[in-house]
Design an enzyme around this catalytic site. Sequence first.
Site, PDB file in Angstrom:
ATOM      1  N   ASP A   1       0.813  -1.219   0.000  1.00  0.00           N
ATOM      2  CA  ASP A   1       0.000   0.000   0.000  1.00  0.00           C
ATOM      3  C   ASP A   1       0.843   1.264   0.000  1.00  0.00           C
ATOM      4  O   ASP A   1       0.341   2.363   0.223  1.00  0.00           O
ATOM      5  CB  ASP A   1      -0.949   0.010   1.202  1.00  0.00           C
ATOM      6  CG  ASP A   1      -0.217  -0.026   2.534  1.00  0.00           C
ATOM      7  OD1 ASP A   1       1.039  -0.092   2.520  1.00  0.00           O
ATOM      8  OD2 ASP A   1      -0.879   0.018   3.584  1.00  0.00           O
TER       9      ASP A   1
ATOM     10  N   GLN B   1       9.528  28.071   3.051  1.00  0.00           N
ATOM     11  CA  GLN B   1       8.324  28.431   3.807  1.00  0.00           C
ATOM     12  C   GLN B   1       8.733  28.702   5.256  1.00  0.00           C
ATOM     13  O   GLN B   1       8.351  27.996   6.181  1.00  0.00           O
ATOM     14  CB  GLN B   1       7.291  27.315   3.713  1.00  0.00           C
ATOM     15  CG  GLN B   1       6.819  27.050   2.285  1.00  0.00           C
ATOM     16  CD  GLN B   1       5.715  26.017   2.228  1.00  0.00           C
ATOM     17  OE1 GLN B   1       4.754  26.070   2.984  1.00  0.00           O
ATOM     18  NE2 GLN B   1       5.861  25.055   1.315  1.00  0.00           N
TER      19      GLN B   1
ATOM     20  N   ASP C   1      24.191  31.518  -5.861  1.00  0.00           N
ATOM     21  CA  ASP C   1      23.004  31.452  -5.011  1.00  0.00           C
ATOM     22  C   ASP C   1      23.016  30.109  -4.290  1.00  0.00           C
ATOM     23  O   ASP C   1      23.843  29.239  -4.592  1.00  0.00           O
ATOM     24  CB  ASP C   1      21.739  31.601  -5.849  1.00  0.00           C
ATOM     25  CG  ASP C   1      20.570  32.203  -5.051  1.00  0.00           C
ATOM     26  OD1 ASP C   1      20.686  32.315  -3.819  1.00  0.00           O
ATOM     27  OD2 ASP C   1      19.550  32.548  -5.670  1.00  0.00           O
TER      28      ASP C   1
ATOM     29  N   LYS D   1      15.598  42.420  -8.824  1.00  0.00           N
ATOM     30  CA  LYS D   1      14.526  41.498  -9.182  1.00  0.00           C
ATOM     31  C   LYS D   1      13.196  41.970  -8.622  1.00  0.00           C
ATOM     32  O   LYS D   1      13.114  42.440  -7.492  1.00  0.00           O
ATOM     33  CB  LYS D   1      14.833  40.095  -8.640  1.00  0.00           C
ATOM     34  CG  LYS D   1      13.780  39.048  -8.984  1.00  0.00           C
ATOM     35  CD  LYS D   1      14.135  37.695  -8.406  1.00  0.00           C
ATOM     36  CE  LYS D   1      13.738  37.589  -6.942  1.00  0.00           C
ATOM     37  NZ  LYS D   1      13.884  36.218  -6.407  1.00  0.00           N
TER      38      LYS D   1
ATOM     39  N   ASP E   1      19.634  38.378  -6.941  1.00  0.00           N
ATOM     40  CA  ASP E   1      18.599  39.258  -6.385  1.00  0.00           C
ATOM     41  C   ASP E   1      19.125  39.878  -5.101  1.00  0.00           C
ATOM     42  O   ASP E   1      20.200  39.523  -4.595  1.00  0.00           O
ATOM     43  CB  ASP E   1      17.283  38.512  -6.146  1.00  0.00           C
ATOM     44  CG  ASP E   1      17.436  37.311  -5.225  1.00  0.00           C
ATOM     45  OD1 ASP E   1      18.318  37.320  -4.351  1.00  0.00           O
ATOM     46  OD2 ASP E   1      16.669  36.342  -5.382  1.00  0.00           O
TER      47      ASP E   1
ATOM     48  N   HIS F   1      18.342  27.636   3.127  1.00  0.00           N
ATOM     49  CA  HIS F   1      17.875  28.786   2.345  1.00  0.00           C
ATOM     50  C   HIS F   1      17.780  30.038   3.221  1.00  0.00           C
ATOM     51  O   HIS F   1      18.042  31.144   2.746  1.00  0.00           O
ATOM     52  CB  HIS F   1      16.521  28.462   1.727  1.00  0.00           C
ATOM     53  CG  HIS F   1      15.997  29.550   0.845  1.00  0.00           C
ATOM     54  ND1 HIS F   1      16.597  29.879  -0.361  1.00  0.00           N
ATOM     55  CD2 HIS F   1      14.938  30.398   0.986  1.00  0.00           C
ATOM     56  CE1 HIS F   1      15.923  30.876  -0.924  1.00  0.00           C
ATOM     57  NE2 HIS F   1      14.921  31.206  -0.133  1.00  0.00           N
TER      58      HIS F   1
END
Length: 328
Positions: A44, A104, A228, A201, A178, A137
């Site tokens: 499953d 987030q 980055d 940006k 940016d 990040h």
Amino acid sequence: MSVFGTVNTKLKIFSGRANRPLAEGIARALAVPLGNLTIGDFPDKETSVRIEEDVRGRDVFIVQPTCTPVNDHLMELLIILDAFKRASPARITTVLPYYGYARQDRKDKGRVPISAKLVANLITKAGADRVLALDLHAAQIQGFFDIPVDHLYAVKEIAKYVRSLNIDQSDLVVLSPDEGSIKKALDFQKNVGGLIAVADKRRSSATEIKHGHLIGAPLEGKSVVLYDDMISTAGTISGAVRVARDHGAKHVFVCATHGVLCGPAIERLRGSAIDQIVITDSVPLPPDKQLPNMKVISVANLIANAIGRIHGNESVSELFRDDLPGRK
């Protein structure tokens, strides 16, 4: 031979399924075998985990970037952690070469979650005693954990490769894609030299980005290096490349730690005038995402050195003392 000398036999490295080649590289650098862990799926699609060796009293490190598919790899990590927590090791350190949900990290509008904090809570509750992360990040994610977090930076490894290109210092400009990446670009520029510039940006939506003015050093006839922490959809990077070329850049190199490369990223990168794309192996790079102008740099030795220092109760920040002053 170990990267940090004699290895204590209580050190154990295990890997989930997210990036086993990186875990194998870390284990080789530490001169220890990769731990025996069986991971599978029930019919499953529930995840099955079994530790196939005794880990009681061991110093356990679990390597599992929560990269695409993020939810599958995150859930797998939580189940692995629970299995180890119930097997009585001395300490469990979660090694996160890539931290999913990192973007987030705040409420930028009403009625939205702070998912990066939720993930930190889940990892802690599942049984981690410590976290070793690479190029988060947002650095403030370290504060989302109520357990120790060691934060690594791949800037040294990437900068070493850029220096090997033998770009004349008078021709080199490090371009931040940016305004939010200026600090990362400045750290990188300290390691490779040259001048600094920023591509202005403006985000028109969650997926649409427009680049405008150039701030800082002129790019006419220069070799430009964009730096980055990640390339996701490549919207920011491709826009910054256009700015560099529009301002007369002679060569453009793109450097990032995490090659997430989702959605239209490959098409955008393929269609951009980029001399070379330099990423690390923090997340796996499947064949369909490989481009002829891509260079992948391994972070296995960097992570292995950090694991060795954590295991030996030594300072991890010493790895960056010369390259990133102020990070103590």
